[in-house]
Design a protein around this motif. Structure first.
Motif, PDB file in Angstrom:
ATOM      1  N   GLN A  12      31.271  90.205 -11.939  1.00 38.81           N
ATOM      2  CA  GLN A  12      30.705  89.135 -11.134  1.00 38.81           C
ATOM      3  C   GLN A  12      29.304  89.550 -10.675  1.00 38.81           C
ATOM      4  OE1 GLN A  12      34.180  90.179 -10.387  1.00 38.81           O
ATOM      5  NE2 GLN A  12      34.467  88.687 -12.030  1.00 38.81           N
ATOM      6  N   LEU A  13      28.369  88.613 -10.780  1.00 33.66           N
ATOM      7  CA  LEU A  13      26.975  88.894 -10.454  1.00 33.66           C
ATOM      8  C   LEU A  13      26.471  87.895  -9.420  1.00 33.66           C
ATOM      9  CD1 LEU A  13      25.651  89.378 -14.106  1.00 33.66           C
ATOM     10  CD2 LEU A  13      26.363  91.169 -12.507  1.00 33.66           C
ATOM     11  N   VAL A  14      25.754  88.392  -8.424  1.00 35.05           N
ATOM     12  CA  VAL A  14      25.184  87.528  -7.388  1.00 35.05           C
ATOM     13  C   VAL A  14      23.716  87.898  -7.195  1.00 35.05           C
ATOM     14  CG1 VAL A  14      25.288  86.797  -4.998  1.00 35.05           C
ATOM     15  CG2 VAL A  14      27.405  87.309  -6.228  1.00 35.05           C
ATOM     16  N   GLU A  15      22.845  86.921  -7.470  1.00 35.89           N
ATOM     17  CA  GLU A  15      21.413  87.133  -7.284  1.00 35.89           C
ATOM     18  C   GLU A  15      20.994  86.767  -5.859  1.00 35.89           C
ATOM     19  OE1 GLU A  15      21.809  85.235 -11.502  1.00 35.89           O
ATOM     20  OE2 GLU A  15      22.634  84.920  -9.488  1.00 35.89           O
ATOM     21  N   SER A  16      19.926  87.383  -5.420  1.00 40.45           N
ATOM     22  CA  SER A  16      19.320  87.057  -4.129  1.00 40.45           C
ATOM     23  C   SER A  16      17.849  87.434  -4.174  1.00 40.45           C
ATOM     24  CB  SER A  16      20.026  87.789  -2.984  1.00 40.45           C
ATOM     25  OG  SER A  16      19.910  89.195  -3.154  1.00 40.45           O
ATOM     26  N   GLY A  17      17.121  86.940  -3.174  1.00 38.67           N
ATOM     27  CA  GLY A  17      15.724  87.328  -3.055  1.00 38.67           C
ATOM     28  C   GLY A  17      14.724  86.283  -3.476  1.00 38.67           C
ATOM     29  N   GLY A  18      15.192  85.166  -3.995  1.00 34.04           N
ATOM     30  CA  GLY A  18      14.268  84.110  -4.384  1.00 34.04           C
ATOM     31  C   GLY A  18      13.628  83.459  -3.168  1.00 34.04           C
ATOM     32  N   GLY A  19      12.634  82.622  -3.422  1.00 32.93           N
ATOM     33  CA  GLY A  19      11.971  81.926  -2.341  1.00 32.93           C
ATOM     34  C   GLY A  19      10.690  81.279  -2.785  1.00 32.93           C
ATOM     35  N   LEU A  20       9.909  80.857  -1.796  1.00 35.00           N
ATOM     36  CA  LEU A  20       8.625  80.194  -2.036  1.00 35.00           C
ATOM     37  C   LEU A  20       7.507  81.137  -1.617  1.00 35.00           C
ATOM     38  CD1 LEU A  20       6.817  77.695  -2.570  1.00 35.00           C
ATOM     39  CD2 LEU A  20       7.277  77.010  -0.201  1.00 35.00           C
ATOM     40  N   VAL A  21       6.613  81.437  -2.555  1.00 37.43           N
ATOM     41  CA  VAL A  21       5.464  82.274  -2.244  1.00 37.43           C
ATOM     42  C   VAL A  21       4.217  81.676  -2.879  1.00 37.43           C
ATOM     43  CG1 VAL A  21       6.823  84.379  -2.016  1.00 37.43           C
ATOM     44  CG2 VAL A  21       5.795  83.798  -4.214  1.00 37.43           C
ATOM     45  N   GLN A  22       3.077  82.083  -2.374  1.00 37.41           N
ATOM     46  CA  GLN A  22       1.816  81.626  -2.946  1.00 37.41           C
ATOM     47  C   GLN A  22       1.471  82.425  -4.199  1.00 37.41           C
ATOM     48  OE1 GLN A  22      -1.087  81.893   0.255  1.00 37.41           O
ATOM     49  NE2 GLN A  22      -0.746  79.743   0.790  1.00 37.41           N
ATOM     50  N   ALA A  23       0.676  81.820  -5.040  1.00 38.77           N
ATOM     51  CA  ALA A  23       0.194  82.522  -6.229  1.00 38.77           C
ATOM     52  C   ALA A  23      -0.489  83.828  -5.824  1.00 38.77           C
ATOM     53  CB  ALA A  23      -0.769  81.635  -7.004  1.00 38.77           C
ATOM     54  N   GLY A  24      -0.214  84.870  -6.601  1.00 39.31           N
ATOM     55  CA  GLY A  24      -0.742  86.184  -6.289  1.00 39.31           C
ATOM     56  C   GLY A  24       0.191  87.030  -5.453  1.00 39.31           C
ATOM     57  N   GLY A  25       1.226  86.415  -4.911  1.00 39.73           N
ATOM     58  CA  GLY A  25       2.167  87.122  -4.076  1.00 39.73           C
ATOM     59  C   GLY A  25       3.230  87.864  -4.877  1.00 39.73           C
ATOM     60  N   SER A  26       4.197  88.410  -4.149  1.00 43.76           N
ATOM     61  CA  SER A  26       5.260  89.210  -4.746  1.00 43.76           C
ATOM     62  C   SER A  26       6.625  88.793  -4.216  1.00 43.76           C
ATOM     63  CB  SER A  26       5.046  90.694  -4.433  1.00 43.76           C
ATOM     64  OG  SER A  26       3.835  91.173  -4.986  1.00 43.76           O
ATOM     65  N   LEU A  27       7.617  89.030  -5.019  1.00 41.77           N
ATOM     66  CA  LEU A  27       9.014  88.857  -4.643  1.00 41.77           C
ATOM     67  C   LEU A  27       9.829  89.942  -5.320  1.00 41.77           C
ATOM     68  CD1 LEU A  27       9.768  85.024  -4.940  1.00 41.77           C
ATOM     69  CD2 LEU A  27       9.837  86.372  -2.842  1.00 41.77           C
ATOM     70  N   ARG A  28      10.937  90.305  -4.686  1.00 40.01           N
ATOM     71  CA  ARG A  28      11.877  91.243  -5.300  1.00 40.01           C
ATOM     72  C   ARG A  28      13.235  90.589  -5.368  1.00 40.01           C
ATOM     73  NH1 ARG A  28      14.617  96.758  -3.003  1.00 40.01           N
ATOM     74  NH2 ARG A  28      14.625  97.980  -4.938  1.00 40.01           N
ATOM     75  N   LEU A  29      13.725  90.382  -6.566  1.00 38.28           N
ATOM     76  CA  LEU A  29      15.050  89.828  -6.763  1.00 38.28           C
ATOM     77  C   LEU A  29      16.067  90.956  -6.889  1.00 38.28           C
ATOM     78  CD1 LEU A  29      14.316  87.029  -9.389  1.00 38.28           C
ATOM     79  CD2 LEU A  29      14.082  86.957  -6.899  1.00 38.28           C
ATOM     80  N   SER A  30      17.249  90.688  -6.382  1.00 33.03           N
ATOM     81  CA  SER A  30      18.354  91.636  -6.502  1.00 33.03           C
ATOM     82  C   SER A  30      19.520  90.963  -7.214  1.00 33.03           C
ATOM     83  CB  SER A  30      18.812  92.123  -5.123  1.00 33.03           C
ATOM     84  OG  SER A  30      17.789  92.815  -4.458  1.00 33.03           O
ATOM     85  N   CYS A  31      20.298  91.763  -7.901  1.00 31.73           N
ATOM     86  CA  CYS A  31      21.492  91.282  -8.594  1.00 31.73           C
ATOM     87  C   CYS A  31      22.612  92.260  -8.295  1.00 31.73           C
ATOM     88  CB  CYS A  31      21.242  91.183 -10.090  1.00 31.73           C
ATOM     89  SG  CYS A  31      22.690  90.784 -11.075  1.00 31.73           S
ATOM     90  N   ALA A  32      23.542  91.854  -7.444  1.00 36.87           N
ATOM     91  CA  ALA A  32      24.655  92.710  -7.052  1.00 36.87           C
ATOM     92  C   ALA A  32      25.845  92.447  -7.960  1.00 36.87           C
ATOM     93  CB  ALA A  32      25.026  92.448  -5.604  1.00 36.87           C
ATOM     94  N   ALA A  33      26.410  93.511  -8.485  1.00 39.84           N
ATOM     95  CA  ALA A  33      27.531  93.401  -9.413  1.00 39.84           C
ATOM     96  C   ALA A  33      28.811  93.908  -8.778  1.00 39.84           C
ATOM     97  CB  ALA A  33      27.233  94.192 -10.678  1.00 39.84           C
ATOM     98  N   SER A  34      29.911  93.276  -9.161  1.00 36.72           N
ATOM     99  CA  SER A  34      31.222  93.722  -8.705  1.00 36.72           C
ATOM    100  C   SER A  34      32.261  93.430  -9.773  1.00 36.72           C
ATOM    101  CB  SER A  34      31.613  93.021  -7.396  1.00 36.72           C
ATOM    102  OG  SER A  34      31.699  91.621  -7.596  1.00 36.72           O
ATOM    103  N   GLY A  35      33.363  94.164  -9.719  1.00 35.49           N
ATOM    104  CA  GLY A  35      34.464  93.893 -10.625  1.00 35.49           C
ATOM    105  C   GLY A  35      34.360  94.540 -11.985  1.00 35.49           C
ATOM    106  N   GLY A  36      33.423  95.444 -12.144  1.00 34.60           N
ATOM    107  CA  GLY A  36      33.279  96.113 -13.429  1.00 34.60           C
ATOM    108  C   GLY A  36      32.615  97.461 -13.254  1.00 34.60           C
TER     109      GLY A  36
END
Length: 124
Positions: free
Chosen positions: A3-27
């Motif tokens: 099972q995979l759950v993503e997080s960290g998305g959002g709204l940012v301005q051009a030139g900005g940064s984001l960090r997405l995470s993907c948490a895994a379970s059950g394997g």
């Protein structure tokens, strides 16, 4: 399947940064190749980045190479996508995916576990 759950998305301005995470379970996360894909409105889902089970090898789509970095922490059962210098054309739903069979792949058919996706919106 894991099972995979993503997080960290959002709204940012051009030139900005984001960090997405993907948490895994059950394997056994440390045995899985992990990828990030994205799907923009009206477009097919496309490959973004790949990492092998140990993190020793990575592979990127040409459109994100040099701006995005995929990584993983097997102790935390989590994969990451660091996105820098974001552009409006990076706007999409981002999905993480896991494969127990592929070593390093950009093919969606190699991945049998998918997260629900996280929205990334880049304003100009």
């Amino acid at each position: 399947q894991v099972q995979l759950v993503e997080s960290g998305g959002g709204l940012v301005q051009a030139g900005g940064s984001l960090r997405l995470s993907c948490a895994a379970s059950g394997g056994t996360f440390s045995k899985l190749a992990m990828d990030w894909f994205r799907q923009a409105p009206g477009k097919d889902r496309e490959f973004v980045a790949a990492i092998n089970w140990s993190g020793s090898n990575t592979f990127y789509a040409a459109s994100v190479k040099g701006r995005f970095t995929i990584s993983r922490d097997n102790a935390k059962n989590t994969a990451y996508l660091q996105m820098n210098s974001l552009k409006p054309e990076d706007t999409a739903v981002y999905y993480c995916a896991a494969s127990g069979s592929a070593w390093l792949s950009s093919r969606q058919s190699d991945f049998d576990s998918w997260g629900q996706g996280t929205q990334v919106t880049i304003s100009s």
